[in-house]
Design a protein around this motif. Sequence first.
Motif, short mmCIF file in Angstrom:
data_model
loop_
_atom_site.label_atom_id
_atom_site.label_comp_id
_atom_site.label_asym_id
_atom_site.label_seq_id
_atom_site.Cartn_x
_atom_site.Cartn_y
_atom_site.Cartn_z
N VAL A 143 16.57 1.66 -11.68
CA VAL A 143 16.65 0.53 -12.60
C VAL A 143 16.17 -0.73 -11.89
O VAL A 143 16.48 -0.94 -10.72
CB VAL A 143 18.09 0.33 -13.14
CG1 VAL A 143 19.08 0.08 -12.02
CG2 VAL A 143 18.15 -0.78 -14.17
N ASN A 144 15.40 -1.53 -12.57
CA ASN A 144 14.95 -2.81 -12.03
C ASN A 144 16.13 -3.77 -12.01
O ASN A 144 16.76 -3.99 -13.04
CB ASN A 144 13.82 -3.35 -12.89
CG ASN A 144 13.17 -4.60 -12.32
OD1 ASN A 144 13.83 -5.43 -11.69
ND2 ASN A 144 11.88 -4.75 -12.55
N SER A 145 16.42 -4.35 -10.86
CA SER A 145 17.58 -5.23 -10.75
C SER A 145 17.48 -6.42 -11.69
O SER A 145 18.50 -7.00 -12.08
CB SER A 145 17.74 -5.71 -9.31
OG SER A 145 16.59 -6.42 -8.88
N GLN A 189 0.83 -1.20 0.00
CA GLN A 189 0.00 0.00 0.00
C GLN A 189 0.87 1.27 0.00
O GLN A 189 0.53 2.29 0.58
CB GLN A 189 -0.96 0.01 1.20
CG GLN A 189 -1.96 -1.14 1.17
CD GLN A 189 -2.94 -1.12 2.32
OE1 GLN A 189 -2.74 -0.45 3.32
NE2 GLN A 189 -4.02 -1.87 2.18
N ARG A 190 1.97 1.18 -0.70
CA ARG A 190 2.92 2.27 -0.86
C ARG A 190 3.58 2.16 -2.23
O ARG A 190 3.57 1.11 -2.85
CB ARG A 190 4.03 2.23 0.20
CG ARG A 190 3.59 2.49 1.63
CD ARG A 190 3.21 3.96 1.83
NE ARG A 190 2.90 4.25 3.22
CZ ARG A 190 1.71 4.04 3.80
NH1 ARG A 190 0.72 3.52 3.09
NH2 ARG A 190 1.52 4.36 5.06
N HIS A 191 4.18 3.26 -2.69
CA HIS A 191 4.98 3.28 -3.92
C HIS A 191 4.20 2.81 -5.15
O HIS A 191 4.67 1.97 -5.92
CB HIS A 191 6.26 2.44 -3.75
CG HIS A 191 7.16 2.94 -2.66
ND1 HIS A 191 7.60 4.23 -2.58
CD2 HIS A 191 7.69 2.28 -1.59
CE1 HIS A 191 8.37 4.37 -1.51
NE2 HIS A 191 8.43 3.21 -0.89
N PHE A 192 3.02 3.34 -5.32
CA PHE A 192 2.24 3.14 -6.54
C PHE A 192 1.60 4.47 -6.90
O PHE A 192 1.52 5.37 -6.06
CB PHE A 192 1.18 2.04 -6.37
CG PHE A 192 0.09 2.40 -5.40
CD1 PHE A 192 -1.07 3.04 -5.84
CD2 PHE A 192 0.23 2.11 -4.05
CE1 PHE A 192 -2.07 3.38 -4.94
CE2 PHE A 192 -0.78 2.45 -3.15
CZ PHE A 192 -1.93 3.08 -3.59
N PHE A 207 11.99 1.27 -7.29
CA PHE A 207 10.78 1.56 -6.52
C PHE A 207 9.58 0.73 -6.96
O PHE A 207 8.55 0.73 -6.29
CB PHE A 207 10.44 3.05 -6.61
CG PHE A 207 11.49 3.93 -6.00
CD1 PHE A 207 11.48 4.20 -4.65
CD2 PHE A 207 12.49 4.48 -6.79
CE1 PHE A 207 12.46 5.02 -4.08
CE2 PHE A 207 13.46 5.30 -6.23
CZ PHE A 207 13.46 5.56 -4.88
N GLY A 208 9.67 0.05 -8.10
CA GLY A 208 8.58 -0.81 -8.52
C GLY A 208 7.42 -0.11 -9.19
O GLY A 208 6.36 -0.70 -9.36
N SER A 209 7.61 1.14 -9.59
CA SER A 209 6.58 1.89 -10.31
C SER A 209 7.26 2.83 -11.28
O SER A 209 7.95 3.77 -10.86
CB SER A 209 5.70 2.69 -9.33
OG SER A 209 4.94 3.67 -10.03
#
Length: 266
Positions: free
Chosen positions: A160-162, A101-104, A189-191
Motif C-alpha cells: 500500500v502506498n503510504s 534503476q530498480r523496482h520498475f 515498492f512504487g510500482s
Amino acid sequence: MQKRNFEHLFKFARDLTVDAGEQIRTSFQKEITVDFKENRSDLVTNMDKQIERFFIKNIQKSYPDHRILGEEGFGDKITSLDGTIWIIDPIDGTMNFVHMQRHFAISVAIYHNGEGIIGLIYDVAQKDLYYAVKGQGAFLNDRKLPALGSIDVGDAVIGVNSAWVFEKKRIKEGIIPHLINNLRGTRSFGSAAIELAYTASGKIDGYISLRLSPWDYAAGKILIEEVGGKISTINGDPLTILTKQSPVFAAKPGLHESILKNFLIK
C-alpha cells in the motif's frame, strides 16, 4: 482464438518484452531525459516513449489488426473491447527507474473480446519475468507458481502506498489506517505492476491502490487470477480496462473477501 495462434502470440509478446528490457538496461549507462505530466511526481522519460513506440511498431507489423492501449498515448483510442487489444505500460514505476534503476517493470497484457489471455510483468533490473497464459497458470522465469492459499488478516502483509493513509478525497476517512492497524505489516515498492506480480507469486499477500489505470493492472489481473487470487475495486466490483482510473484491491483468496467485508466496504 485458436490455441496455435495463442501460443505464437505469447512467444511474440515475451520476446518483445525481453528485448525491450534489454534496451532499458542499456540506457542505465546513458543520460536520460526526464519530464513530468500532471505534476512533478508523475514522471515520464525518453525511454518510456521509446519503449512504447518499439512495442507499437513491432505489433503493428506482425498483427496489424490488433489494437494497442499504451500509457504514453502513442497507441489507439480504445472505446470497445472487441477484437484483440494490447495494454502496455512501457515503464511502470518511472520514478524508481529515474532515481534508483530498480523496482520498475514493463507491463504487457493482451485481451481478446474483453477476456485477459496473456499477461507479462518484467522486473527489468532483476531480469525476473512473471507471466501467465489463460488456463495454463502463472510463472516466474519458467517456474510455475503455486496456487495461492488463504491467510488471516492479522498474518498478512499488504502492499500500500503510504500516501493513501492521508487520502480523504477518494475513500472514507479512517478506513485505510484501520486496515493497516490490523495487518502484520505493509510494504511500498512504487510500482503497481511489481506489487501485483509479488501478490501473484506470494511474496506479499495483497495490494491496494486508490488510483490505477488499465495499463497498471491489466497484466497483473491475469497473473493473479491464474493462481486463484482475487482482484476487484475496493468496493468489490469487477475491473474494466475501459475505465481510466480505478481503485484496485488484489489479495489471496479468502483474505480478499475478509478485507472487503470487514474493512473496505462500509
